[in-house]
Write a protein that holds these residues in place. Structure first.
Motif, PDB file in Angstrom:
ATOM      1  N   LEU A  16       3.238   6.044  -3.017  1.00 38.95           N
ATOM      2  CA  LEU A  16       4.338   6.859  -3.525  1.00 38.95           C
ATOM      3  C   LEU A  16       4.408   6.793  -5.039  1.00 38.95           C
ATOM      4  O   LEU A  16       4.563   7.827  -5.712  1.00 38.95           O
ATOM      5  N   ARG A  17       4.262   5.601  -5.581  1.00 34.97           N
ATOM      6  CA  ARG A  17       4.280   5.436  -7.050  1.00 34.97           C
ATOM      7  C   ARG A  17       3.170   6.261  -7.698  1.00 34.97           C
ATOM      8  O   ARG A  17       3.407   6.960  -8.704  1.00 34.97           O
ATOM      9  N   ALA A  73       9.773  -5.922  -4.517  1.00 34.71           N
ATOM     10  CA  ALA A  73      10.217  -6.185  -5.887  1.00 34.71           C
ATOM     11  C   ALA A  73       9.045  -6.563  -6.782  1.00 34.71           C
ATOM     12  O   ALA A  73       8.979  -6.162  -7.959  1.00 34.71           O
ATOM     13  N   ALA A  74       8.101  -7.341  -6.240  1.00 34.22           N
ATOM     14  CA  ALA A  74       6.940  -7.756  -7.014  1.00 34.22           C
ATOM     15  C   ALA A  74       6.068  -6.577  -7.423  1.00 34.22           C
ATOM     16  O   ALA A  74       5.299  -6.670  -8.388  1.00 34.22           O
ATOM     17  N   GLU A  75       6.180  -5.477  -6.692  1.00 32.26           N
ATOM     18  CA  GLU A  75       5.435  -4.256  -7.030  1.00 32.26           C
ATOM     19  C   GLU A  75       6.140  -3.424  -8.096  1.00 32.26           C
ATOM     20  O   GLU A  75       5.603  -2.420  -8.558  1.00 32.26           O
ATOM     21  N   TRP A  83       9.944   5.321   4.741  1.00 31.16           N
ATOM     22  CA  TRP A  83       8.554   5.677   4.443  1.00 31.16           C
ATOM     23  C   TRP A  83       7.754   4.449   4.026  1.00 31.16           C
ATOM     24  O   TRP A  83       6.572   4.317   4.367  1.00 31.16           O
ATOM     25  N   ILE A  84       8.385   3.522   3.326  1.00 30.11           N
ATOM     26  CA  ILE A  84       7.695   2.312   2.896  1.00 30.11           C
ATOM     27  C   ILE A  84       7.639   1.276   4.011  1.00 30.11           C
ATOM     28  O   ILE A  84       6.588   0.712   4.316  1.00 30.11           O
ATOM     29  N   ARG A 144       0.826  -1.209   0.000  1.00 32.28           N
ATOM     30  CA  ARG A 144       0.000   0.000   0.000  1.00 32.28           C
ATOM     31  C   ARG A 144       0.860   1.258   0.000  1.00 32.28           C
ATOM     32  O   ARG A 144       0.585   2.213  -0.745  1.00 32.28           O
ATOM     33  N   ARG A 145       1.914   1.274   0.793  1.00 32.48           N
ATOM     34  CA  ARG A 145       2.735   2.480   0.883  1.00 32.48           C
ATOM     35  C   ARG A 145       3.596   2.661  -0.368  1.00 32.48           C
ATOM     36  O   ARG A 145       3.779   3.786  -0.841  1.00 32.48           O
TER      37      ARG A 145
END
Length: 449
Positions: A67-68, A97-99, A303-304, A62-63
């Motif tokens: 940001l993305r 990484a999967a994101e 932040w993540i 989610r985080r």
């Protein structure tokens, strides 16, 4: 180690309800007590023991996504490279990484962890002031995205290593903009007195020198002014404005600038801080660097991962001092060093449902390590916590496990990943046997009894 001074706050500490309201992955269940996503934390503590780090995969996703999306909505061509120093758990890295995230690494170990977690070499940035020749060679063998050079001496070293290997290193020059990020002195990195980066006044000449050296392809500029930045966008804007000015000057001289590395540092609310949002950071980047039309990179860590993790601990005993109540835990400064090192504030919640609503009184929360500095907090409003009671330190997903040690011969804590209703141990608790396994006694000292 000297005892840290208690932090001084102008407002009362947030209560349990306020802490939970700002952390959507945590909730208080009437029967199960403190729950992370769909897993009661007491279940993990009972099966795995304590101390144990627990991370929420859903929160990581989610985080990262927030940001993305903020960067995309600002119209920026941006890539995100997670700062592995914040959390180098292979499971955590795999989730991110999967994101689509890359990694920002500062050592051979972090580079190997990122690759083992499935992060492509072409998404990895290697930062840090003291890269060895071995680390530079490994980075080139892997074919990583870029190396951020932090000194003239390092530029020469990269050139020599790359030339000897018959490779060309993609190198970005990290500048020191001499900008105050208004964060803790130990995590400030953008002032002239800090060890990081090239002095702004020296950067143009060094960049031109870099373009003339064999084995180097200059690809851009990098900047990072500090960590846990909560004082608005002024520091970021000032730093990025200096980067933009320098990039324009370099391109005006016909030197190649392919992309700009904006670093990380966006803060999180450990207590009641109101840090800037991803949208505010994206806006600062767009306003200062957007006119250049170049791709940008970000290197967030805390932040993540910070809000995604908790540290579970058990009460060993309560000690009644002459004027104070001490809650002694089985977690210590060797597990979570941030309070001792930075006077950092972490929320502390009991896991049991009845304790979440019990009467409160001031308590000093400490660990068993033989140091006065092994103090997590002083005068915190907490319920009576008998031996065996379980508590969770909040926002422990960044710079927690990665900074832990085996001081006082205390084995490293276990790590667990929660994903919806599922959970799994991702690093077993270190045993005392493993703690001693790699130590050798010279034969001349004789055999042990």
């Amino acid at each position: 180690m000297a005892s840290p001074l208690p932090a001084v706050h102008d407002t009362p500490d947030p209560d349990f309800a306020e802490l939970l309201a700002r952390r959507p992955h945590l909730k208080a269940h009437v029967l199960d007590g403190l729950v992370m996503d769909d897993v009661p934390l007491v279940q993990i503590a009972q099966r795995v023991g304590t101390p144990t780090w627990v991370y929420s995969a859903a929160t990581l996703r989610r985080r990262y996504g927030a940001l993305r999306d903020a960067l995309a909505e600002a119209g920026l061509r941006a890539s995100i490279h997670f700062a592995a120093k914040a959390n180098d758990s292979l499971a955590v890295l795999r989730v991110i990484a999967a994101e689509g995230a890359g990694a920002d690494v500062v050592s051979e170990g972090e580079l190997r962890a990122a690759r083992a977690a499935g992060i492509p070499a072409g998404r990895i940035v290697f930062s840090g002031v003291g890269k060895t020749e071995r680390e530079i060679a490994l980075a080139l063998e892997e074919g990583i995205l870029q190396i951020n050079a932090e000194s003239a001496e390092e530029v020469e070293r990269i050139s020599a290593v790359a030339s000897a290997m018959g490779r060309v290193a993609p190198v970005s020059l990290r500048i020191n903009p001499d900008v105050d990020a208004r964060t803790h002195a130990k995590i400030s990195t953008g002032l002239a007195e800090n060890k990081f980066g090239i002095a702004y006044t020296d950067a143009a000449a060094l960049y031109a020198r870099m373009a003339s050296l064999p084995g180097i392809r200059p690809i851009g500029l990098a900047v990072h002014i500090g960590s846990q930045i909560t004082e608005g966008m002024a520091g970021y804007r000032a730093a990025y404005a200096r980067v933009a000015e320098l990039a324009q000057a370099l391109m005006g001289r016909g030197l190649p600038v392919e992309r700009l590395d904006c670093g990380g540092g966006l803060g999180i609310p450990y207590r009641d801080e109101l840090p800037p949002s991803p949208a505010a950071l994206a806006g600062a980047i767009k306003a200062t660097l957007g006119p250049l039309g170049l791709p940008v990179m970000l290197e967030p860590g805390r932040w993540i991962a910070g809000p995604a993790g908790v540290l579970l601990s058990s009460v060993v005993l309560q000690k009644r001092g002459q004027n104070r109540r001490f809650v002694v835990l089985d977690a210590a400064m060797n597990d979570l060093v941030r309070p001792a090192m930075y006077d950092a504030w972490h929320g502390i919640l009991p896991l049991a449902p009845d304790l979440l609503h019990a009467p409160l009184s001031p308590a000093d929360v400490v660990g068993p390590v033989c140091e006065s500095g092994d103090t997590f907090t002083r005068g915190r409003a907490l319920p009576d916590l008998p031996p065996g009671a379980l508590v969770a330190f909040l926002d422990a997903g960044a710079y927690g496990a990665t900074m832990s040690s085996t001081y006082n011969a205390r084995p490293l804590a276990a790590e667990v990943l929660v994903d919806g209703h599922r959970w799994a141990v991702t690093r077993p608790r270190q045993t005392h046997e493993a703690l001693l396994a790699n130590q050798l006694v010279p034969d001349w000292l004789g055999a042990t009894a």
